[in-house]
Design a protein around this motif. Structure first.
Motif, PDB file in Angstrom:
ATOM      1  N   VAL A 183       0.840  -1.205   0.000  1.00 38.04           N
ATOM      2  CA  VAL A 183       0.000   0.000   0.000  1.00 38.04           C
ATOM      3  C   VAL A 183       0.875   1.254   0.000  1.00 38.04           C
ATOM      4  CG1 VAL A 183      -1.628   1.372   1.377  1.00 38.04           C
ATOM      5  CG2 VAL A 183      -2.007  -1.089   1.098  1.00 38.04           C
ATOM      6  N   LEU A 184       1.845   1.296   0.915  1.00 37.95           N
ATOM      7  CA  LEU A 184       2.703   2.492   1.016  1.00 37.95           C
ATOM      8  C   LEU A 184       3.524   2.688  -0.256  1.00 37.95           C
ATOM      9  CD1 LEU A 184       3.850   2.115   4.733  1.00 37.95           C
ATOM     10  CD2 LEU A 184       2.266   3.819   3.814  1.00 37.95           C
ATOM     11  N   VAL A 229      -1.189   6.769   6.519  1.00 37.02           N
ATOM     12  CA  VAL A 229      -2.024   7.077   5.350  1.00 37.02           C
ATOM     13  C   VAL A 229      -3.235   7.861   5.830  1.00 37.02           C
ATOM     14  CG1 VAL A 229      -1.387   4.958   4.107  1.00 37.02           C
ATOM     15  CG2 VAL A 229      -3.481   4.991   5.484  1.00 37.02           C
ATOM     16  N   SER A 230      -3.887   8.533   4.879  1.00 40.09           N
ATOM     17  CA  SER A 230      -5.155   9.204   5.190  1.00 40.09           C
ATOM     18  C   SER A 230      -6.179   8.701   4.182  1.00 40.09           C
ATOM     19  CB  SER A 230      -4.987  10.723   5.048  1.00 40.09           C
ATOM     20  OG  SER A 230      -4.596  11.016   3.709  1.00 40.09           O
ATOM     21  N   THR A 231      -7.424   8.627   4.624  1.00 40.19           N
ATOM     22  CA  THR A 231      -8.482   8.171   3.711  1.00 40.19           C
ATOM     23  C   THR A 231      -9.565   9.239   3.646  1.00 40.19           C
ATOM     24  OG1 THR A 231      -9.547   7.019   5.560  1.00 40.19           O
ATOM     25  CG2 THR A 231      -8.120   5.704   4.146  1.00 40.19           C
ATOM     26  N   GLU A 232     -10.237   9.319   2.499  1.00 41.51           N
ATOM     27  CA  GLU A 232     -11.247  10.347   2.302  1.00 41.51           C
ATOM     28  C   GLU A 232     -12.381   9.771   1.458  1.00 41.51           C
ATOM     29  OE1 GLU A 232      -9.578  13.505  -0.025  1.00 41.51           O
ATOM     30  OE2 GLU A 232     -11.487  14.564  -0.191  1.00 41.51           O
ATOM     31  N   ARG A 233     -13.644  10.017   1.867  1.00 44.27           N
ATOM     32  CA  ARG A 233     -14.780   9.555   1.069  1.00 44.27           C
ATOM     33  C   ARG A 233     -15.175  10.685   0.126  1.00 44.27           C
ATOM     34  NH1 ARG A 233     -16.533   4.769   2.841  1.00 44.27           N
ATOM     35  NH2 ARG A 233     -18.351   4.842   1.478  1.00 44.27           N
ATOM     36  N   ARG A 234     -15.316  10.332  -1.124  1.00 41.62           N
ATOM     37  CA  ARG A 234     -15.681  11.360  -2.112  1.00 41.62           C
ATOM     38  C   ARG A 234     -16.909  10.888  -2.872  1.00 41.62           C
ATOM     39  NH1 ARG A 234     -10.060  12.146  -5.297  1.00 41.62           N
ATOM     40  NH2 ARG A 234      -8.659  12.402  -3.522  1.00 41.62           N
ATOM     41  N   LYS A 261     -17.029   6.891  -2.769  1.00 45.12           N
ATOM     42  CA  LYS A 261     -15.866   6.011  -2.840  1.00 45.12           C
ATOM     43  C   LYS A 261     -14.798   6.503  -1.874  1.00 45.12           C
ATOM     44  CE  LYS A 261     -16.515   4.025  -7.364  1.00 45.12           C
ATOM     45  NZ  LYS A 261     -15.800   3.290  -8.406  1.00 45.12           N
ATOM     46  N   THR A 262     -13.957   5.574  -1.450  1.00 47.18           N
ATOM     47  CA  THR A 262     -12.892   5.940  -0.518  1.00 47.18           C
ATOM     48  C   THR A 262     -11.579   6.070  -1.283  1.00 47.18           C
ATOM     49  OG1 THR A 262     -13.975   4.723   1.278  1.00 47.18           O
ATOM     50  CG2 THR A 262     -11.626   5.179   1.542  1.00 47.18           C
ATOM     51  N   TRP A 263     -10.909   7.192  -1.044  1.00 45.21           N
ATOM     52  CA  TRP A 263      -9.619   7.440  -1.677  1.00 45.21           C
ATOM     53  C   TRP A 263      -8.546   7.448  -0.597  1.00 45.21           C
ATOM     54  CZ3 TRP A 263      -8.819   8.174  -6.999  1.00 45.21           C
ATOM     55  CH2 TRP A 263      -9.997   8.112  -7.771  1.00 45.21           C
ATOM     56  N   VAL A 264      -7.396   6.884  -0.916  1.00 47.90           N
ATOM     57  CA  VAL A 264      -6.330   6.697   0.070  1.00 47.90           C
ATOM     58  C   VAL A 264      -5.088   7.443  -0.394  1.00 47.90           C
ATOM     59  CG1 VAL A 264      -5.037   4.982   1.419  1.00 47.90           C
ATOM     60  CG2 VAL A 264      -7.246   4.364   0.425  1.00 47.90           C
ATOM     61  N   GLY A 265      -4.444   8.138   0.532  1.00 50.70           N
ATOM     62  CA  GLY A 265      -3.197   8.854   0.216  1.00 50.70           C
ATOM     63  C   GLY A 265      -2.184   8.632   1.314  1.00 50.70           C
ATOM     64  N   ILE A 266      -0.901   8.820   0.960  1.00 52.17           N
ATOM     65  CA  ILE A 266       0.158   8.653   1.949  1.00 52.17           C
ATOM     66  C   ILE A 266       0.388   9.987   2.650  1.00 52.17           C
ATOM     67  CG2 ILE A 266       2.122   9.209   0.396  1.00 52.17           C
ATOM     68  CD1 ILE A 266       3.622   6.796   1.652  1.00 52.17           C
ATOM     69  N   THR A 267       0.757   9.938   3.932  1.00 51.17           N
ATOM     70  CA  THR A 267       1.057  11.166   4.676  1.00 51.17           C
ATOM     71  C   THR A 267       2.578  11.390   4.673  1.00 51.17           C
ATOM     72  OG1 THR A 267       1.360   9.914   6.716  1.00 51.17           O
ATOM     73  CG2 THR A 267      -0.895  10.710   6.244  1.00 51.17           C
ATOM     74  N   ASP A 268       3.001  12.549   5.138  1.00 47.88           N
ATOM     75  CA  ASP A 268       4.455  12.784   5.236  1.00 47.88           C
ATOM     76  C   ASP A 268       5.124  11.762   6.171  1.00 47.88           C
ATOM     77  OD1 ASP A 268       4.400  14.782   3.374  1.00 47.88           O
ATOM     78  OD2 ASP A 268       4.202  16.426   4.852  1.00 47.88           O
ATOM     79  N   PRO A 269       4.533  11.507   7.362  1.00 45.21           N
ATOM     80  CA  PRO A 269       5.123  10.455   8.196  1.00 45.21           C
ATOM     81  C   PRO A 269       5.150   9.094   7.480  1.00 45.21           C
ATOM     82  CG  PRO A 269       3.603  11.783   9.485  1.00 45.21           C
ATOM     83  CD  PRO A 269       3.424  12.191   8.049  1.00 45.21           C
ATOM     84  N   GLY A 270       4.144   8.854   6.653  1.00 41.85           N
ATOM     85  CA  GLY A 270       4.097   7.597   5.896  1.00 41.85           C
ATOM     86  C   GLY A 270       5.243   7.520   4.908  1.00 41.85           C
ATOM     87  N   LEU A 290      -2.538   1.238   9.230  1.00 42.14           N
ATOM     88  CA  LEU A 290      -1.732   2.336   8.666  1.00 42.14           C
ATOM     89  C   LEU A 290      -2.302   3.693   9.074  1.00 42.14           C
ATOM     90  CD1 LEU A 290      -1.109   0.881   5.083  1.00 42.14           C
ATOM     91  CD2 LEU A 290       0.614   1.209   6.870  1.00 42.14           C
ATOM     92  N   ARG A 291      -3.640   3.783   9.088  1.00 45.69           N
ATOM     93  CA  ARG A 291      -4.275   5.064   9.456  1.00 45.69           C
ATOM     94  C   ARG A 291      -4.023   5.354  10.930  1.00 45.69           C
ATOM     95  NH1 ARG A 291      -9.203   4.161   7.018  1.00 45.69           N
ATOM     96  NH2 ARG A 291      -9.781   3.148   8.989  1.00 45.69           N
ATOM     97  N   ASP A 292      -4.191   4.317  11.792  1.00 46.40           N
ATOM     98  CA  ASP A 292      -3.963   4.501  13.238  1.00 46.40           C
ATOM     99  C   ASP A 292      -2.517   4.925  13.514  1.00 46.40           C
ATOM    100  OD1 ASP A 292      -6.579   3.761  13.558  1.00 46.40           O
ATOM    101  OD2 ASP A 292      -6.153   1.788  14.461  1.00 46.40           O
TER     102      ASP A 292
END
Lengths: 103, 103
Positions: free
Chosen positions: A22-23, A61-66, A72-81, A55-57
């Motif tokens: 995923v990452l 990563v961060s997830t967002e419903r659009r 739908k759920t979209w997933v992105g990596i964070t800076d810490p990720g 990963l979110r906990d």
């Protein structure tokens, strides 16, 4: 042999193969839709949801419903990720280098 | 994205970080004494024993007791173990290559 082996520093949250996938897929900065991630990694919805929660906990990563209705759920990596993945990839390079018998 | 990601092919028996460390340390063909493996990988006896059992049951390492009285256990990699590690390292290289954003 007092120098710890490079595998000692690996973080299981990142190293587990699905979470690593995923990452790695998100590392270019692209956000991916849940279904695309699931299919590329040959997972079930439940399996991917379980790993995304870990990963979110961990803030990787961060997830967002659009969208409305069936959103739908979209997933992105964070800076810490991104930083955690960079550390994992550096350790994996060291593992590979250490494992190859000197020719 | 129908091409499976390189992490999909990773074998958890090999990929788990302690087991990966054991196989990588043994890959040069050296046999290592249990205590040396334990200390290099920062493990407890119980932890290393658990992972050695998984590797032995999968036929990837062999163990041998040497010496009389307080004999010691020596661990070596098998040919299937070397092949499994080679496949893991190849997949890890592909993961690293895929994860690095094209500069």
């Amino acid at each position: 042999m007092t120098v710890p082996h490079p595998t000692v520093g690996l973080d299981d949250v990142v190293h587990q193969r699905t979470r690593l996938g995923v990452l790695a897929l998100l590392n270019s900065g692209v956000t991916l839709e849940f279904g695309a991630l699931r299919d590329t990694l040959h997972l079930t919805d439940g399996n991917l949801n379980r790993h995304l929660k870990v990963l979110r906990d961990a803030g990787l990563v961060s997830t967002e419903r659009r969208g409305s209705g069936r959103s739908k759920t979209w997933v992105g990596i964070t800076d810490p990720g991104r930083a955690a993945l960079a550390a994992e990839l550096a350790a994996l390079r060291a593992v590979i280098a250490a494992a190859e018998p000197q020719r």
